[in-house]
Design a protein around this motif. Structure first.
Motif, PDB file in Angstrom:
ATOM      1  N   TRP A 160      40.535 -38.238   8.433  1.00 32.45           N
ATOM      2  CA  TRP A 160      40.208 -37.159   9.367  1.00 32.45           C
ATOM      3  C   TRP A 160      40.039 -35.836   8.630  1.00 32.45           C
ATOM      4  CZ3 TRP A 160      38.248 -37.755  13.862  1.00 32.45           C
ATOM      5  CH2 TRP A 160      38.619 -38.823  14.692  1.00 32.45           C
ATOM      6  N   ALA A 161      40.986 -35.523   7.736  1.00 32.53           N
ATOM      7  CA  ALA A 161      40.925 -34.259   7.006  1.00 32.53           C
ATOM      8  C   ALA A 161      39.674 -34.185   6.132  1.00 32.53           C
ATOM      9  CB  ALA A 161      42.184 -34.102   6.147  1.00 32.53           C
ATOM     10  N   TRP A 162      39.350 -35.271   5.456  1.00 32.00           N
ATOM     11  CA  TRP A 162      38.159 -35.321   4.599  1.00 32.00           C
ATOM     12  C   TRP A 162      36.890 -35.147   5.437  1.00 32.00           C
ATOM     13  CZ3 TRP A 162      36.798 -34.135   0.109  1.00 32.00           C
ATOM     14  CH2 TRP A 162      35.720 -34.703  -0.560  1.00 32.00           C
ATOM     15  N   GLY A 163      36.892 -35.722   6.617  1.00 33.91           N
ATOM     16  CA  GLY A 163      35.759 -35.556   7.521  1.00 33.91           C
ATOM     17  C   GLY A 163      35.568 -34.096   7.907  1.00 33.91           C
ATOM     18  N   TYR A 164      36.675 -33.405   8.182  1.00 34.30           N
ATOM     19  CA  TYR A 164      36.592 -31.985   8.523  1.00 34.30           C
ATOM     20  C   TYR A 164      36.009 -31.173   7.371  1.00 34.30           C
ATOM     21  CZ  TYR A 164      39.137 -32.070  12.963  1.00 34.30           C
ATOM     22  OH  TYR A 164      39.511 -32.271  14.266  1.00 34.30           O
ATOM     23  N   VAL A 165      36.396 -31.512   6.144  1.00 30.92           N
ATOM     24  CA  VAL A 165      35.848 -30.813   4.982  1.00 30.92           C
ATOM     25  C   VAL A 165      34.330 -30.986   4.935  1.00 30.92           C
ATOM     26  CG1 VAL A 165      35.806 -30.718   2.470  1.00 30.92           C
ATOM     27  CG2 VAL A 165      37.985 -30.987   3.655  1.00 30.92           C
ATOM     28  N   GLY A 166      33.880 -32.223   5.169  1.00 32.94           N
ATOM     29  CA  GLY A 166      32.442 -32.480   5.202  1.00 32.94           C
ATOM     30  C   GLY A 166      31.752 -31.689   6.297  1.00 32.94           C
ATOM     31  N   GLY A 167      32.393 -31.621   7.461  1.00 34.32           N
ATOM     32  CA  GLY A 167      31.827 -30.869   8.572  1.00 34.32           C
ATOM     33  C   GLY A 167      31.697 -29.385   8.247  1.00 34.32           C
ATOM     34  N   ILE A 168      32.716 -28.836   7.575  1.00 30.94           N
ATOM     35  CA  ILE A 168      32.675 -27.419   7.195  1.00 30.94           C
ATOM     36  C   ILE A 168      31.513 -27.150   6.243  1.00 30.94           C
ATOM     37  CG2 ILE A 168      33.873 -25.593   5.920  1.00 30.94           C
ATOM     38  CD1 ILE A 168      36.518 -26.853   6.889  1.00 30.94           C
ATOM     39  N   ILE A 169      31.398 -27.975   5.206  1.00 34.38           N
ATOM     40  CA  ILE A 169      30.344 -27.766   4.205  1.00 34.38           C
ATOM     41  C   ILE A 169      28.967 -27.879   4.843  1.00 34.38           C
ATOM     42  CG2 ILE A 169      29.293 -28.718   2.107  1.00 34.38           C
ATOM     43  CD1 ILE A 169      32.126 -29.514   1.209  1.00 34.38           C
ATOM     44  N   ALA A 170      28.776 -28.899   5.682  1.00 37.45           N
ATOM     45  CA  ALA A 170      27.480 -29.083   6.337  1.00 37.45           C
ATOM     46  C   ALA A 170      27.155 -27.905   7.247  1.00 37.45           C
ATOM     47  CB  ALA A 170      27.486 -30.392   7.131  1.00 37.45           C
ATOM     48  N   LEU A 171      28.153 -27.418   7.963  1.00 36.18           N
ATOM     49  CA  LEU A 171      27.940 -26.301   8.882  1.00 36.18           C
ATOM     50  C   LEU A 171      27.624 -25.019   8.121  1.00 36.18           C
ATOM     51  CD1 LEU A 171      27.896 -25.437  11.816  1.00 36.18           C
ATOM     52  CD2 LEU A 171      30.379 -25.163  11.736  1.00 36.18           C
ATOM     53  N   VAL A 172      28.318 -24.782   7.021  1.00 41.41           N
ATOM     54  CA  VAL A 172      28.057 -23.593   6.199  1.00 41.41           C
ATOM     55  C   VAL A 172      26.625 -23.630   5.664  1.00 41.41           C
ATOM     56  CG1 VAL A 172      28.632 -22.452   4.034  1.00 41.41           C
ATOM     57  CG2 VAL A 172      30.460 -23.140   5.587  1.00 41.41           C
ATOM     58  N   ILE A 173      26.206 -24.790   5.185  1.00 42.17           N
ATOM     59  CA  ILE A 173      24.838 -24.928   4.666  1.00 42.17           C
ATOM     60  C   ILE A 173      23.816 -24.600   5.748  1.00 42.17           C
ATOM     61  CG2 ILE A 173      23.127 -26.592   3.824  1.00 42.17           C
ATOM     62  CD1 ILE A 173      25.412 -28.021   2.352  1.00 42.17           C
ATOM     63  N   MET A 174      24.023 -25.150   6.947  1.00 40.04           N
ATOM     64  CA  MET A 174      23.083 -24.907   8.037  1.00 40.04           C
ATOM     65  C   MET A 174      23.046 -23.432   8.416  1.00 40.04           C
ATOM     66  SD  MET A 174      21.122 -27.291   9.218  1.00 40.04           S
ATOM     67  CE  MET A 174      20.660 -26.357  10.679  1.00 40.04           C
ATOM     68  N   LEU A 175      24.212 -22.793   8.505  1.00 39.97           N
ATOM     69  CA  LEU A 175      24.259 -21.399   8.942  1.00 39.97           C
ATOM     70  C   LEU A 175      23.698 -20.444   7.894  1.00 39.97           C
ATOM     71  CD1 LEU A 175      27.762 -21.248  10.660  1.00 39.97           C
ATOM     72  CD2 LEU A 175      25.529 -21.252  11.774  1.00 39.97           C
ATOM     73  N   LEU A 176      23.962 -20.714   6.632  1.00 31.24           N
ATOM     74  CA  LEU A 176      23.503 -19.827   5.569  1.00 31.24           C
ATOM     75  C   LEU A 176      22.027 -19.992   5.265  1.00 31.24           C
ATOM     76  CD1 LEU A 176      26.448 -19.975   2.986  1.00 31.24           C
ATOM     77  CD2 LEU A 176      25.994 -18.229   4.721  1.00 31.24           C
ATOM     78  N   LEU A 177      21.518 -21.214   5.377  1.00 28.56           N
ATOM     79  CA  LEU A 177      20.178 -21.495   4.865  1.00 28.56           C
ATOM     80  C   LEU A 177      19.135 -21.858   5.913  1.00 28.56           C
ATOM     81  CD1 LEU A 177      21.186 -23.604   1.726  1.00 28.56           C
ATOM     82  CD2 LEU A 177      20.796 -21.135   1.873  1.00 28.56           C
ATOM     83  N   PHE A 178      19.564 -22.292   7.105  1.00 30.40           N
ATOM     84  CA  PHE A 178      18.575 -22.830   8.043  1.00 30.40           C
ATOM     85  C   PHE A 178      18.628 -22.229   9.455  1.00 30.40           C
ATOM     86  CE2 PHE A 178      19.224 -26.191   4.857  1.00 30.40           C
ATOM     87  CZ  PHE A 178      17.916 -26.326   4.404  1.00 30.40           C
ATOM     88  N   ALA A 179      19.778 -22.342  10.149  1.00 25.22           N
ATOM     89  CA  ALA A 179      19.850 -21.952  11.568  1.00 25.22           C
ATOM     90  C   ALA A 179      19.622 -20.454  11.725  1.00 25.22           C
ATOM     91  CB  ALA A 179      21.194 -22.355  12.162  1.00 25.22           C
ATOM     92  N   GLU A 180      18.585 -20.092  12.492  1.00 27.59           N
ATOM     93  CA  GLU A 180      18.247 -18.686  12.651  1.00 27.59           C
ATOM     94  C   GLU A 180      18.799 -18.127  13.960  1.00 27.59           C
ATOM     95  OE1 GLU A 180      16.409 -21.372  14.187  1.00 27.59           O
ATOM     96  OE2 GLU A 180      14.770 -20.944  12.798  1.00 27.59           O
ATOM     97  N   ASN A 181      19.054 -16.806  13.974  1.00 20.39           N
ATOM     98  CA  ASN A 181      19.500 -16.152  15.206  1.00 20.39           C
ATOM     99  C   ASN A 181      18.284 -15.615  15.953  1.00 20.39           C
ATOM    100  OD1 ASN A 181      18.711 -13.825  13.850  1.00 20.39           O
ATOM    101  ND2 ASN A 181      20.804 -13.227  13.312  1.00 20.39           N
ATOM    102  N   ALA A 182      18.526 -14.773  16.961  1.00 23.11           N
ATOM    103  CA  ALA A 182      17.428 -14.243  17.773  1.00 23.11           C
ATOM    104  C   ALA A 182      16.461 -13.397  16.955  1.00 23.11           C
ATOM    105  CB  ALA A 182      17.999 -13.425  18.925  1.00 23.11           C
TER     106      ALA A 182
END
Length: 460
Positions: A160-182
């Protein structure tokens, strides 16, 4: 090919949690779910619907989509699990549903804001959700073969903990590099990577292909290192017949196994409520606080971080006090946080009015997200440990099959109740109140659960 070491087998198995967590974090909760609601709200308001009603309707449509997928999972999960137990083959099923997961996730790229294809989006989302839930059943069934009774809880918690780490890294990548705001920029203040068009929301839509690619790469160690225990395999025809027959027998005998029966019922309700909290949390923030996808993503990072940290401490508490007190404490915290969330709007916190433009509602919601993330990891890890204690050591695989059944039998219930109450009340806030009732129902049923399992309580 040389047989993988025991350590590699464990790491390979834990990579499944790493591979699939981004679906829950990015698609189900913090990026795509709110994006879906945003597009549906825009479509409905453009058609003349009142904005408040449109927000509730968007939450309702998302809920009905989850309900259909949940019913499919509830019907077929126990049947397929029982067949696989008889056939002694789980890997082919993991390959099959992994393919469904990849197709469903990648298909979300079609969710362009112009002429938003609501039905097709829900179809691909449903395929991805069914894929991840079914693969989880078969990978969980491999857990008892990775260690002794005493070791399984630690392995599960680490996963479970390792999965959360993966989720954090994936989310950071998306927010920093891809997902755009308004404004069309990411959290770094730049346009999405690879020339993705912000006007067409290609950065946010890329979450689907990104999650699919993440899964494909991350599952390589799983398929290289994880091995099924050797056993005599029945032909598929006989496995289907015997699997269904044994499943019926098992279900008939459950009421006589008092503690196990009560625990399966309790976990069925509180796990369903927990899934509902994260499934609709981002959508609620979008409507009630008017957050952007990027803000919701930051909320997700915070929740995943506290989940990774506190799952470790939850394991220590589990070892010292046992899983039952940990689960009870976690449910009480979850109910309290849900009640607080119901009081948070742009105009008030805890029913106290705030000044226009105040950041207090945002801060309060971030704090709630941190607590929810921390407790969710703890309760899920402790729930697996409790299942080990409730199970007959000679029938451990069957027990985890029942655990999967209890987790899937009502996956449709929370979304359906939220959708229904949102529809009837035309209110997002009232729409999430059924989650509190489900948590309390699970808490009540835990009263009949003996900490050491059915055998002890029945002999007492």
């Amino acid at each position: 090919m040389a047989e993988p070491s025991h350590r590699k087998r464990i790491w390979g198995w834990m990579m499944y949690d790493w591979a699939t967590q981004p679906f829950h974090t990015l698609i189900l909760t913090f990026i795509f779910g709110p994006y879906f609601a945003e597009q549906v709200i825009a479509y409905l308001t453009a058609g003349g619907m009142d904005p408040a009603h449109a927000k509730a309707e968007a939450q309702s449509i998302w809920g009905y989509g989850l309900t259909v997928a949940g019913l499919t999972i509830a019907i077929f999960a126990p049947i397929l699990g029982s067949i696989a137990d008889e056939n002694k083959r789980r890997m082919p099923w993991i390959w099959l549903f992994s393919s469904l997961y990849v197709i469903g996730s990648a298909g979300l790229w079609l969710a362009a804001p112009s002429d938003f294809p609501t039905m097709w989006v829900l179809v691909f989302f449903g395929l991805g959700l069914i894929g991840v839930e079914f693969t989880t059943i078969f990978t969980n069934a491999l857990l008892p073969d990775l260690g002794t009774r005493e070791e399984i809880g630690k392995i599960s918690g680490n996963g479970w903990a390792w999965g959360y780490v993966g989720g954090i890294i994936a989310l950071v990548i998306m927010l920093l590099l891809f997902a755009e705001n308004a404004s069309g920029v990411t959290l770094l203040g730049r346009a999405p990577l690879f020339g993705l068009d912000p006007e067409a929301r290609e950065g946010t839509r890329f979450v689907g292909p990104f999650v699919a690619l993440w899964f494909v790469i991350s599952m390589v160690p799983f398929f290289l290192w994880v091995r099924e225990p050797k056993g005599k395999s029945l032909p598929m025809g006989r496995a289907v017949s015997k699997g269904i027959s044994d499943l019926i027998k098992t279900l008939k005998t459950l009421p006589s196994r008092r503690s196990l029966f009560a625990y399966l019922g309790a976990s069925m309700f509180y796990r369903d409520a927990l899934n509902g909290v994260f499934t609709f949390g981002g959508i609620y923030a979008l409507g009630a606080l008017e957050w952007s996808v990027v803000q919701i993503g930051v909320f997700g990072i915070l929740a995943a971080f506290t989940g990774a940290v506190f799952t470790y401490f939850g394991g220590i508490a589990d070892q010292k006090f046992g899983p039952k007190p940990v689960i009870i404490f976690s449910i009480l915290v979850l109910v309290s946080v849900c009640l607080v969330i119901l009081t948070i709007t742009r105009e008030s916190v805890l029913f106290t009015a705030v000044e226009a433009g105040s950041k207090l509602p945002d801060i309060a919601f971030y704090i709630c997200g941190a607590v929810l993330g921390a407790v969710s990891g703890v309760i899920q890890s402790a729930s697996r440990t409790m299942m080990v204690r409730q199970a007959d050591p000679e029938r451990m695989t069957e027990a985890f099959g029942l655990f999967a059944l209890s987790g899937k039998a009502t996956t449709f219930l929370a979304p359906a109740l939220i959708a229904l109450v949102s529809d009837l009340s035309s209110s997002q806030r009232l729409g999430i109140t059924p989650l509190i009732a489900l948590f309390i129902l699970g808490l009540v049923l835990l009263a009949w659960v003996h900490p050491e399992g059915t055998k002890v309580s029945d002999d007492a």
